[in-house]
Design a protein around this motif. Sequence first.
Motif, PDB file in Angstrom:
ATOM      1  N   THR A 142       6.687  -2.459   1.023  1.00  0.00           N
ATOM      2  CA  THR A 142       6.799  -1.028   0.733  1.00  0.00           C
ATOM      3  C   THR A 142       8.174  -0.604   0.242  1.00  0.00           C
ATOM      4  OG1 THR A 142       5.104  -0.620   2.385  1.00  0.00           O
ATOM      5  CG2 THR A 142       6.424   1.278   1.679  1.00  0.00           C
ATOM      6  N   GLY A 155       0.766  -0.502   2.082  1.00  0.00           N
ATOM      7  CA  GLY A 155       2.010  -0.658   2.824  1.00  0.00           C
ATOM      8  C   GLY A 155       2.492  -2.090   2.860  1.00  0.00           C
ATOM      9  N   LEU A 200       1.095   6.892   6.585  1.00  0.00           N
ATOM     10  CA  LEU A 200      -0.099   6.390   5.901  1.00  0.00           C
ATOM     11  C   LEU A 200      -0.637   7.436   4.935  1.00  0.00           C
ATOM     12  CD1 LEU A 200      -2.489   4.464   5.394  1.00  0.00           C
ATOM     13  CD2 LEU A 200      -3.585   5.473   7.419  1.00  0.00           C
ATOM     14  N   SER A 203       0.454  -0.083   8.474  1.00  0.00           N
ATOM     15  CA  SER A 203       0.725  -0.716   7.183  1.00  0.00           C
ATOM     16  C   SER A 203       0.655  -2.223   7.324  1.00  0.00           C
ATOM     17  CB  SER A 203       2.116  -0.319   6.690  1.00  0.00           C
ATOM     18  OG  SER A 203       3.113  -0.877   7.536  1.00  0.00           O
ATOM     19  N   ALA A 262       7.174   1.730   5.625  1.00  0.00           N
ATOM     20  CA  ALA A 262       5.777   2.132   5.464  1.00  0.00           C
ATOM     21  C   ALA A 262       5.172   2.801   6.686  1.00  0.00           C
ATOM     22  CB  ALA A 262       4.939   0.913   5.104  1.00  0.00           C
TER      23      ALA A 262
END
Length: 141
Positions: A73, A70, A13, A126, A122
Amino acid sequence: MNHANHTPSTLPLIGRLLMATIFVFSGVGKLAAPAATVGYIAAMGLPFPTLGLIGAIGIEIGGGLLLAFGLQTRAVALALAAFSVVTGLIFHHAIGDQNQLIHLLKNLAMAGGLLQFAAFGAGALSLDARVKQPALAARTA
């Protein structure tokens, strides 16, 4: 003990947010000063500089936000990586100028980071993970 399996879920993240920031800020900058960007695109000899501006804004802001949240992604990261390499080679090819060399290397480094998201996704925090979880639950029910 293998720490690779215990990577905190916040790291992807944070990585996505950091990577997305440069794209969103760049896109907003282009919105704020479109004439400067159109002039720069035209100076590089590219056709349809206004269309190039619109495309760049869409890719940078849209792709940056999708990356930050995300969503899709892997595909977004591939598109942003390609965008980074192509724009680096077109706009920062004068590597005799140290500033341009640094910009080119920055673009290539960003592409490398983006390829990591394309390869590994991701992460748990996400929208991709949220979309995948209900699908998995439905298959196992």
